[in-house]
Write an enzyme that holds these catalytic residues in place. Sequence first.
Site, PDB file in Angstrom:
ATOM      1  N   ASP A 479       0.827  -1.206   0.000  1.00 39.30           N
ATOM      2  CA  ASP A 479       0.000   0.000   0.000  1.00 39.30           C
ATOM      3  C   ASP A 479       0.863   1.258   0.000  1.00 39.30           C
ATOM      4  O   ASP A 479       2.061   1.204   0.259  1.00 39.30           O
ATOM      5  CB  ASP A 479      -0.913  -0.033   1.236  1.00 39.30           C
ATOM      6  CG  ASP A 479      -2.252   0.627   0.983  1.00 39.30           C
ATOM      7  OD1 ASP A 479      -2.334   1.493   0.098  1.00 39.30           O
ATOM      8  OD2 ASP A 479      -3.220   0.276   1.681  1.00 39.30           O
ATOM      9  N   ASN A 481      -0.278   5.245   1.139  1.00 37.33           N
ATOM     10  CA  ASN A 481      -1.497   5.975   1.470  1.00 37.33           C
ATOM     11  C   ASN A 481      -1.369   7.482   1.656  1.00 37.33           C
ATOM     12  O   ASN A 481      -2.142   8.074   2.399  1.00 37.33           O
ATOM     13  CB  ASN A 481      -2.120   5.378   2.734  1.00 37.33           C
ATOM     14  CG  ASN A 481      -2.864   4.097   2.418  1.00 37.33           C
ATOM     15  OD1 ASN A 481      -3.537   4.006   1.391  1.00 37.33           O
ATOM     16  ND2 ASN A 481      -2.733   3.093   3.269  1.00 37.33           N
ATOM     17  N   ASP A 549     -10.669   2.034  -3.360  1.00 39.92           N
ATOM     18  CA  ASP A 549     -11.214   1.774  -2.020  1.00 39.92           C
ATOM     19  C   ASP A 549     -12.736   1.751  -2.060  1.00 39.92           C
ATOM     20  O   ASP A 549     -13.376   1.345  -1.098  1.00 39.92           O
ATOM     21  CB  ASP A 549     -10.767   2.868  -1.049  1.00 39.92           C
ATOM     22  CG  ASP A 549      -9.430   2.533  -0.407  1.00 39.92           C
ATOM     23  OD1 ASP A 549      -8.961   1.390  -0.580  1.00 39.92           O
ATOM     24  OD2 ASP A 549      -8.857   3.406   0.263  1.00 39.92           O
TER      25      ASP A 549
HETATM   26  C1  GLA Z   1      -5.764   1.804   2.160  1.00 43.81           C
HETATM   27  C2  GLA Z   1      -6.180   0.658   1.290  1.00 43.81           C
HETATM   28  C3  GLA Z   1      -7.237  -0.168   1.956  1.00 43.81           C
HETATM   29  C4  GLA Z   1      -6.704  -0.668   3.283  1.00 43.81           C
HETATM   30  C5  GLA Z   1      -6.236   0.500   4.124  1.00 43.81           C
HETATM   31  C6  GLA Z   1      -5.533   0.032   5.371  1.00 43.81           C
HETATM   32  O1  GLA Z   1      -6.780   2.730   2.285  1.00 43.81           O
HETATM   33  O2  GLA Z   1      -6.620   1.108   0.054  1.00 43.81           O
HETATM   34  O3  GLA Z   1      -7.630  -1.245   1.170  1.00 43.81           O
HETATM   35  O4  GLA Z   1      -5.651  -1.558   3.056  1.00 43.81           O
HETATM   36  O5  GLA Z   1      -5.335   1.333   3.415  1.00 43.81           O
HETATM   37  O6  GLA Z   1      -5.065   1.067   6.129  1.00 43.81           O
END
Ligand code: GLA
Length: 732
Positions: A479, A481, A549
């Site tokens: 990931d 973020n 998401d």
């Molecule tokens: C991101 C990902 C999600 C999940 C969260 C976890 O938003 O896209 O699918 O894994 O992080 O923190």
Amino acid sequence: MGIQFRKEEQEFHLFNEEMSYIFSVLPNGHLSQLYYGPRVSTEQSYSYLIQGGQRSLTSYIEGYENDLSLQHLRQEYACYGTGDVLSPAFEIAQEDGSRLSHFKYQEYRVVSGKSSLTGLPATYSTTDYPAETLIVELFDDVTQTVLELHYSIFSSLPVLARHAVFRQVGEQSITLERALSLNLDLPDKDYEWIHLDGAWSRERHIQTSPLHQGVQSIYSLKGTSSSEHNPFMALKRPQTDEHQGEVIGISLVYSGNFLAQVDVTPYEQVRASIGIHPDRFSWSLSQGQEFVTPEALLVYSQKGLNGLSHAFHSLFNHCLVRGEWKGKERPVLINNWEATYFDFTEEKILELAKEAAALGVELFVLDDGWFGERYNDQAGLGDWQVNPHKLPNGLPSLIQNIHGLGMKFGIWIEPEMVNKDSNLYRQHPDWHFHHPKRFQSPSRYQYVLNFAEDAVFENIYQQLYQLLSSHDIDYVKWDMNRYLTEVFSVHHQAENQGELFHRYVLNVYRLYDRLTQDFPQILFESCSSGGARFDPGLLYYAPQTWTSDNTDAIERLSIQYGTSVLYPLSSMGSHVSAVPNHQVSRITSLTTRGHVSHFGSMGYELNLLQLSEEERQQVKEQINFYKKHRATFQYGEFTRLLSPFEQDIVAWQVKSADTNTVLIGYYRKLIQANEGFKRIYPKHLDEEAIYEYKGQSFRGSSLMRAGLVVEPQDFEAGFADFASLLIELKKR
Ligand code: GLA
């Protein structure tokens, strides 16, 4: 396929059955683009397309006064300082402050296969997908710099891959202030411009607009390719639709800052350009050093947008994705994120895993929250060791139990990040991008590690190597973020600060490269708050991506439809989640959620323990059906039929490799009162073959032209919003 050089006219012609790409050397040594389009004869020269003549307010090539002007002739890789006054493909700052360049043609060579790009992802050729490469070398006398332009043409795909290499041979140091991967000058402006835009949770919606004089552009300066814009654009003729007409697609194999731009000149020509964004970019080269631009892919289709997508899908599936998971069926997974978020115990995880295994799920993915002091999003990033309070028996025992259920085990990581509340940060408070005298913008309480610094890279590599080598892990969700802000490195000199964004991306690639080589059996799925880094660069390392998401079935119609313009179904993670949906609160049936997630690499992302007995049975059936048709759903020929961006009825289809099965997903967003009769028109069936559906037989040609009738009672949900239908056509 071939690469022809006409010596007398100094003209290059690259061709395969579907397309030709022609350029020539001008009298001043520059390269001029002559033609890009459907295959034309190699029997003749196209130098008649080099047009000259006197015009007002025009500068000319020296010695060709009132005749040849680079203001009007189309360029292959435009540079500043030659009379061309549009945005150039590159710009070089020199020791005396000059930005002028004059690269002249030297020589060419043709090699079979495709060049690989040092440190960068790129498409490659195979025995089934052969390619030939033309390398044209140019030289600037003043800076003593070599410029190589690489062109690879595939024999069975309408694809031309391009990149450039700058090599400094002279003694003076130079600084690249701009180094795009290509410009493509086209002779008219009769196009519409398509790009894939959005934001978090509504990624890659299709945008189409007419061109206007001047610059139109999309870009990312966020350090990732971003959810807002994908590093892709297409130019289509106004009459082109999904199924017919001319379209040129341009995609950048890169995961960081990019610029994709179309400049319509006052003379109604077009210059399309794509590459690393020149803002916040500079790269110093001293004697003996070289810079390689990312690869740009040009795809030509006369078969509409679906034709373009078919070419991209084949290219990505066969000539971009690598390793053991290339072409391999992907497991049906359960991910605990929306089921538990951070709030899980080993017991809860095992209960969920048991239920998933009983329903036919093949892979359990333990998402965020298993490491460091990670009880919420405020701590733990950077500490890639298990949290013993959450998983007291450690990862080995959990993995063993999950493997014992007959499932594979996957784990979530976010290696490029650090929380200030982490051991990594406490030990190395200067390892993230920041300026000591300036404000640092937190995002989800996290900061971006300075991957441009080798010590940081090595530490993270060692931590991940330790994690993956000491556990039997089958899958990794990687990931990322947050976007990069305040990009400054306390470890770099002033003159190298402009290199940080690109160095960051290069080391992300290096980390992927090392880990995929160390652990070739692991299936990597990339993710960036869902789809903020869904790009061909990462597909080279991680063959699937968490598409968004947003797991709402109706929103996913637009997201998956738009994503499919470029990316194959095998690459799109698509999960069934709970209702009311966590992102938009919408309630849709389990059937509709299943029918949407079938078209991709399917998974579940909900607490299966809360399903009713009836829903359990339905999930079992969904998984069985998906497994039966998995090769088709992931690797079949995918064709878009009805667009969610144009109407409330949405449809797409996928055809099996043996062409015997066609599966059509048909969806209704909102119902209309007193709706008219509906038909669906499948595509690419065998004209003469007989297809069966609901006990009736239809000839392929009849279905494609007269259509298949869709009755309201065919929908399980009946006459309602958010209903869906999966039509299976079987060739007799
Ligand atoms: C991101 C990902 C999600 C999940 C969260 C976890 O938003 O896209 O699918 O894994 O992080 O923190």
